[in-house]
Scaffold this motif. Structure first.
Motif, mmCIF file in Angstrom:
data_model
loop_
_atom_site.group_PDB
_atom_site.id
_atom_site.type_symbol
_atom_site.label_atom_id
_atom_site.label_comp_id
_atom_site.label_asym_id
_atom_site.label_seq_id
_atom_site.Cartn_x
_atom_site.Cartn_y
_atom_site.Cartn_z
ATOM 1 N N ILE A 34 0.854 -1.185 0.000
ATOM 2 C CA ILE A 34 0.000 0.000 0.000
ATOM 3 C C ILE A 34 0.884 1.226 0.000
ATOM 4 O O ILE A 34 1.740 1.380 0.877
ATOM 5 C CB ILE A 34 -0.898 0.007 1.257
ATOM 6 C CG1 ILE A 34 -1.690 -1.310 1.357
ATOM 7 C CG2 ILE A 34 -1.848 1.200 1.222
ATOM 8 C CD1 ILE A 34 -2.392 -1.490 2.672
ATOM 9 N N SER A 35 0.670 2.057 -0.994
ATOM 10 C CA SER A 35 1.435 3.301 -1.028
ATOM 11 C C SER A 35 0.447 4.431 -1.337
ATOM 12 O O SER A 35 -0.702 4.153 -1.658
ATOM 13 C CB SER A 35 2.541 3.221 -2.081
ATOM 14 O OG SER A 35 2.002 2.861 -3.333
ATOM 15 N N PRO A 36 0.858 5.667 -1.246
ATOM 16 C CA PRO A 36 -0.127 6.744 -1.352
ATOM 17 C C PRO A 36 -0.911 6.745 -2.663
ATOM 18 O O PRO A 36 -2.075 7.119 -2.679
ATOM 19 C CB PRO A 36 0.719 8.016 -1.238
ATOM 20 C CG PRO A 36 1.928 7.599 -0.498
ATOM 21 C CD PRO A 36 2.178 6.166 -0.861
ATOM 22 N N GLU A 37 -0.271 6.320 -3.745
ATOM 23 C CA GLU A 37 -0.974 6.374 -5.021
ATOM 24 C C GLU A 37 -1.501 5.035 -5.488
ATOM 25 O O GLU A 37 -2.396 4.965 -6.315
ATOM 26 C CB GLU A 37 -0.018 6.858 -6.130
ATOM 27 C CG GLU A 37 0.900 7.961 -5.723
ATOM 28 C CD GLU A 37 0.226 9.300 -5.868
ATOM 29 O OE1 GLU A 37 0.048 9.714 -7.018
ATOM 30 O OE2 GLU A 37 -0.158 9.891 -4.839
ATOM 31 N N LYS A 38 -0.873 3.964 -5.022
ATOM 32 C CA LYS A 38 -1.173 2.668 -5.628
ATOM 33 C C LYS A 38 -1.383 1.573 -4.600
ATOM 34 O O LYS A 38 -0.956 1.657 -3.450
ATOM 35 C CB LYS A 38 -0.003 2.202 -6.498
ATOM 36 C CG LYS A 38 0.489 3.177 -7.518
ATOM 37 C CD LYS A 38 1.503 2.501 -8.415
ATOM 38 C CE LYS A 38 2.244 3.549 -9.201
ATOM 39 N NZ LYS A 38 3.634 3.472 -9.200
ATOM 40 N N LEU A 39 -1.986 0.513 -5.139
ATOM 41 C CA LEU A 39 -2.028 -0.757 -4.414
ATOM 42 C C LEU A 39 -1.360 -1.783 -5.310
ATOM 43 O O LEU A 39 -1.613 -1.799 -6.513
ATOM 44 C CB LEU A 39 -3.467 -1.210 -4.184
ATOM 45 C CG LEU A 39 -4.265 -0.642 -3.015
ATOM 46 C CD1 LEU A 39 -5.550 -1.417 -2.865
ATOM 47 C CD2 LEU A 39 -3.492 -0.736 -1.720
ATOM 48 N N ASN A 40 -0.537 -2.601 -4.718
ATOM 49 C CA ASN A 40 0.094 -3.659 -5.513
ATOM 50 C C ASN A 40 -0.114 -5.019 -4.877
ATOM 51 O O ASN A 40 -0.022 -5.159 -3.658
ATOM 52 C CB ASN A 40 1.605 -3.437 -5.610
ATOM 53 C CG ASN A 40 1.951 -2.195 -6.376
ATOM 54 O OD1 ASN A 40 2.045 -1.109 -5.808
ATOM 55 N ND2 ASN A 40 2.123 -2.341 -7.670
ATOM 56 N N PHE A 41 -0.363 -5.994 -5.729
ATOM 57 C CA PHE A 41 -0.358 -7.389 -5.269
ATOM 58 C C PHE A 41 0.908 -8.000 -5.846
ATOM 59 O O PHE A 41 1.125 -7.979 -7.060
ATOM 60 C CB PHE A 41 -1.582 -8.137 -5.798
ATOM 61 C CG PHE A 41 -2.871 -7.690 -5.169
ATOM 62 C CD1 PHE A 41 -3.681 -6.774 -5.821
ATOM 63 C CD2 PHE A 41 -3.257 -8.173 -3.935
ATOM 64 C CE1 PHE A 41 -4.882 -6.356 -5.243
ATOM 65 C CE2 PHE A 41 -4.449 -7.769 -3.351
ATOM 66 C CZ PHE A 41 -5.266 -6.846 -4.006
ATOM 67 N N ILE A 42 1.730 -8.527 -4.969
ATOM 68 C CA ILE A 42 3.056 -8.965 -5.389
ATOM 69 C C ILE A 42 3.305 -10.417 -5.017
ATOM 70 O O ILE A 42 2.972 -10.854 -3.915
ATOM 71 C CB ILE A 42 4.141 -8.117 -4.696
ATOM 72 C CG1 ILE A 42 3.877 -6.626 -4.906
ATOM 73 C CG2 ILE A 42 5.525 -8.500 -5.205
ATOM 74 C CD1 ILE A 42 4.708 -5.748 -4.009
ATOM 75 N N LEU A 43 3.915 -11.110 -5.945
ATOM 76 C CA LEU A 43 4.422 -12.437 -5.645
ATOM 77 C C LEU A 43 5.848 -12.415 -6.152
ATOM 78 O O LEU A 43 6.092 -12.193 -7.330
ATOM 79 C CB LEU A 43 3.604 -13.486 -6.397
ATOM 80 C CG LEU A 43 3.987 -14.939 -6.152
ATOM 81 C CD1 LEU A 43 3.664 -15.339 -4.734
ATOM 82 C CD2 LEU A 43 3.248 -15.829 -7.126
ATOM 83 N N SER A 44 6.775 -12.604 -5.281
ATOM 84 C CA SER A 44 8.155 -12.530 -5.752
ATOM 85 C C SER A 44 8.693 -13.931 -6.006
ATOM 86 O O SER A 44 8.185 -14.898 -5.458
ATOM 87 C CB SER A 44 9.027 -11.802 -4.736
ATOM 88 O OG SER A 44 9.107 -12.571 -3.577
ATOM 89 N N ASP A 45 9.739 -14.003 -6.819
ATOM 90 C CA ASP A 45 10.152 -15.323 -7.304
ATOM 91 C C ASP A 45 10.898 -16.132 -6.256
ATOM 92 O O ASP A 45 12.082 -16.397 -6.365
ATOM 93 C CB ASP A 45 10.970 -15.210 -8.594
ATOM 94 C CG ASP A 45 12.193 -14.308 -8.390
ATOM 95 O OD1 ASP A 45 13.007 -14.216 -9.325
ATOM 96 O OD2 ASP A 45 12.325 -13.716 -7.309
ATOM 97 N N LYS A 46 10.151 -16.553 -5.269
ATOM 98 C CA LYS A 46 10.770 -17.386 -4.242
ATOM 99 C C LYS A 46 10.709 -18.835 -4.718
ATOM 100 O O LYS A 46 9.955 -19.187 -5.599
ATOM 101 C CB LYS A 46 9.991 -17.273 -2.937
ATOM 102 C CG LYS A 46 9.889 -15.872 -2.407
ATOM 103 C CD LYS A 46 9.372 -15.953 -0.991
ATOM 104 C CE LYS A 46 8.173 -15.227 -0.782
ATOM 105 N NZ LYS A 46 7.409 -14.289 -0.585
ATOM 106 N N LEU A 47 11.416 -19.642 -4.002
ATOM 107 C CA LEU A 47 11.384 -21.078 -4.306
ATOM 108 C C LEU A 47 9.978 -21.626 -4.171
ATOM 109 O O LEU A 47 9.553 -22.491 -4.900
ATOM 110 C CB LEU A 47 12.298 -21.830 -3.342
ATOM 111 C CG LEU A 47 13.748 -21.873 -3.782
ATOM 112 C CD1 LEU A 47 14.632 -22.329 -2.639
ATOM 113 C CD2 LEU A 47 13.907 -22.812 -4.976
ATOM 114 N N ALA A 48 9.268 -21.082 -3.223
ATOM 115 C CA ALA A 48 7.915 -21.568 -2.954
ATOM 116 C C ALA A 48 7.038 -21.475 -4.186
ATOM 117 O O ALA A 48 6.209 -22.338 -4.439
ATOM 118 C CB ALA A 48 7.300 -20.782 -1.802
ATOM 119 N N SER A 49 7.196 -20.417 -4.951
ATOM 120 C CA SER A 49 6.328 -20.289 -6.113
ATOM 121 C C SER A 49 6.990 -20.899 -7.343
ATOM 122 O O SER A 49 6.492 -20.798 -8.445
ATOM 123 C CB SER A 49 6.004 -18.812 -6.365
ATOM 124 O OG SER A 49 7.206 -18.101 -6.573
ATOM 125 N N GLY A 50 8.123 -21.519 -7.137
ATOM 126 C CA GLY A 50 8.802 -22.173 -8.263
ATOM 127 C C GLY A 50 9.388 -21.178 -9.224
ATOM 128 O O GLY A 50 9.496 -21.446 -10.423
#
Lengths: 281, 452
Positions: A34-50
């Motif tokens: 959450i930032s003043p202008e935007k909302l982001n949904f993030i999934l970063s490239d961890k091992l968990a997500s392959g």
């Protein structure tokens, strides 16, 4: 840290719900920034997500009629939260015909995102308020660096995608034959999906797709338009991405970096989604 | 002593057939077995679930049927007290018969139910269109029905609401958790999905919504309280009450004391008694593992105690981890009187008595089951007491619900799967119960032989 926002417009609410449903299909657990202008949904490239990563961005003023946030500090004016995506989408689902929806960050026993839905009662003119407390985890600042917007690589080929529903039904059938799929495309508007086993080889050809203009002129000039750039990927990851797409995107582009990564860049009205699937090692 | 019975023979009319079918479907969610318990009041269907946390009782009054005939089969020895039909059917056998409610309403013209004690079966006959007649012979197990008597009107909190309102509200609870909580104060009713106690991300969303007392047809709150019970059962009960087109009445008190959900119209009365989580201070683990149902207060009481509701402390046998409500004396009667009284009491008041079963009484085989036995119930979860601990009521644990299902009921695996943990102490006590029951069986046989 503070966050409170409100949606009163039904169309905005439905739009937000659809995005949330899509995220729930793409990632079991994700980060909400959450930032003043935007909302982001993030999934970063961890091992968990392959190795898969996702970056979804929406402009808050397009959705929320009221939006107030206060980040961790003045210099770091953002909030990073981890949550189970399905919890949010299920909570939003109860707001289908709501008069208003409020979201705020709370701490009742444990940190939560509280979604408060005001529903019109069928029997009378008064309304009923349903609140849902979604448990979240606040992500400390030291981990923020892993959650930044992924840089878009210089792709070898960039092509517009065909109808995602068609792609999905094709890939779904292919999934039963092999785990390993090759996605390839060229600058001539051709995209192929290939699977190969000992017994059988299946290819689906999409033609006349069109290619967006590449920014780097040199790359496109040196490349023969018929040359295919290919990436070998896990078919399940592609299928998961395609299954998440419930609505036809305004724009859908696929960028391929040969043997490295395939990057899907979607625009759903005003919301952008980027999805990266790495090559199988 | 008459040995023959024509039992009951109620042809069912029109829409009531599907109501009957729906009743069976609702009870099938509670348990795998169903007692068919006819009396001169009407035909009662009773079911209790395996972990004894839910008891369903649906009474179709004799007026519900076009024709209802019941005659007591045998009388007990020298007492002139009629023996009830001890008929337990497997839900698996009758559910398919009543599964298609549409069919019951449209194609079936008449449904006839006859019990044949001599052949140990119940005959369901459907007279359908085009002259088709379907006959189902369902064998039953000889088993005395579990009867729970509960004084509803003494509950501090009594609410009455149109079931549709609750059904719509429940859809809005997102949590897929197993429990639901009612939280009341005189000015407010709050419906909550139960919170898990773990703090990780995957713990369910905790949802909550409030109702104004004005939304209720009747709203009496004498005690500010929060009760938590099984969500799944509530859904089934609401679905049945919508079919009945009457408001749903909810009776409850403090946590730990069971909640009664009941619906009453002229012809039909349904009561569901659900155990609630008790508010034990030492409760630490997650709600599911708590003693939703197992309050094992076993103590013999004296028949001469007065009628005031007396809280009593529990026997020490109960394991520590089980929390329970203090038992309450509901009916102080002389056993003989009460047995008659209860038999003839009107269905709608449904003043049921809860008896507490002493653990240590040795069963006296010679006497045979007495009529008061019919009202005995191993009060695994009510913790209430009745005055009916009589010597001649010799079967200490008419753990009627346990009797026929024997081993299964205390199957810890099943209970655990249901989210309940049975402490080891409990299990060994129940094994003691099993042994006593094994000894009881010959007596039951004697009675049924006598009937033939």
């Amino acid at each position: 840290m503070k966050f409170r926002a409100k949606i009163v417009d039904l169309a905005c609410l439905n739009h937000f719900t659809r995005v949330s449903n899509m995220i729930a299909k793409l990632a079991k657990t994700c980060t909400l920034r959450i930032s003043p202008e935007k909302l982001n949904f993030i999934l970063s490239d961890k091992l968990a997500s392959g190795g898969v990563s996702m970056w979804c961005e929406l402009e808050q003023e397009n959705i929320f009629s009221e939006f107030q946030m206060e980040g961790v500090s003045a210099e770091n004016n953002a909030i990073y939260l981890e949550l189970t995506s399905e919890n949010l989408s299920r909570a939003l689902k109860t707001a289908q015909n709501a008069r208003a929806l409020k979201i705020k960050l709370t701490n009742k026993h444990f940190p939560c995102l509280t979604v408060s839905v005001e529903l019109q009662l069928s029997s009378s003119s008064s309304s009923r308020i349903v609140t849902h407390d979604i448990p979240i985890k606040v992500i400390p600042r030291r981990l923020w660096k892993d959650l930044q917007e992924p840089s878009v690589p210089d792709s070898d080929v960039s092509i517009y995608l065909p109808a995602l529903k068609t792609m999905k039904s094709v890939v779904e059938k292919m999934k039963n034959i092999s785990n390993h799929l090759v996605i390839e495309a060229n600058l001539n508007g051709e995209l192929n999906l290939k699977i190969e086993t000992e017994l059988v080889c299946v290819t689906t050809h999409f033609k006349d797709l069109g290619n967006p203009l590449l920014s780097s002129e040199s790359a496109s000039q040196s490349r023969h338009p018929e040359d295919m750039a290919e990436v070998h990927i896990d078919i399940k990851k592609l299928l998961q991405f395609l299954a998440g797409q419930q609505v036809t995107p305004t724009k859908a582009v696929c960028n391929i970096v040969s043997n490295r990564i395939v990057h899907f860049d979607l625009l759903l009205e005003d919301i952008s989604l980027q999805y990266f699937i790495p090559a199988l090692s | 002593m008459s040995g023959h019975t024509d039992g009951l023979r109620p042809p069912l009319a029109a829409a009531s057939r599907s109501l009957f079918g729906k009743a069976i479907q609702t009870l099938s969610r509670v348990s795998d077995d169903l007692w068919l318990d006819p009396s001169e009041k009407g035909l009662a269907l009773r079911a209790v679930n395996s972990c004894h946390s839910t008891y369903g009782y649906i009474l179709f009054s004799s007026l519900f049927f076009q024709h209802y005939q019941w005659s007591p089969s045998a009388t007990m020895r020298d007492n002139d007290i009629p023996m009830n039909l001890n008929c337990k059917l497997a839900i698996k056998s009758i559910l398919p018969i009543f599964r298609c409610l549409n069919y019951l309403e449209k194609s079936v013209e008449k449904c006839k139910i006859v019990s044949r004690l001599d052949k140990c079966r119940v005959v369901f006959q459907f007279f359908c269109k085009h002259g088709i007649k379907r006959t189902h012979n369902v064998y039953f197990q000889d088993s005395q029905p579990l009867k729970i008597l509960f004084e509803k009107s003494l509950c501090a909190n009594i609410l009455m609401i149109r079931p549709r309102l609750l059904t719509e509200a429940i859809v809005l609870l997102t949590s897929n958790q197993e429990e639901v909580t009612f939280s009341v104060t005189p000015g407010n009713f709050c419906l909550k999905s139960s919170s898990g106690e773990s703090l990780d991300l995957s713990s369910s969303v905790y949802s909550e919504m409030s109702f104004d007392p004005e939304e209720f047809d009747f709203f009496q709150v004498g005690l500010d309280t929060e009760i938590t019970f099984c969500f799944k059962e509530l859904k089934g009960i609401l679905s049945f009450s919508e079919v009945m087109h009457v408001p749903l009445s909810i009776y409850f008190d403090f946590p730990g004391k069971p909640v009664v959900l009941s619906m009453d119209d002229m012809l039909l009365e349904a009561n569901f008694i659900l155990a609630t989580l008790s508010d034990h201070p030492s409760r630490v683990s997650s709600p599911q593992s708590q003693s939703l149902c197992l309050s094992q207060a076993l103590r013999r009481t004296e028949p001469t105690q007065s009628s005031a509701q007396v809280g009593q402390s529990q026997a020490s046998q109960a394991p520590e981890s089980i929390s329970r409500a203090a038992p309450k004396r509901l009916f102080p009667k002389d056993p003989l009187d009460s047995s008659c009284a209860t038999e003839t009491k009107r269905a709608s008041t449904n003043q049921d008595d809860i008896s507490e079963v002493p653990e240590s009484v040795v069963s006296d085989m010679e006497e045979g089951p007495g009529p008061s036995q019919l009202r005995k119930f191993s009060c695994m979860f009510f913790g209430a007491v009745s005055s009916q601990q009589q010597e001649y009521a010799s079967h200490p644990l008419d753990s009627l619900a346990i009797a026929s299902d024997s081993e299964e009921d205390w199957d810890t695996d099943r209970l655990e799967r249901a989210g309940l943990r049975v402490p080891a102490a409990m299990v060994s006590q129940s094994q003691g119960i099993q042994q006593m029951l094994q000894a009881e069986k010959p007596v039951a046989k004697k009675v049924s032989e006598a009937r033939k």
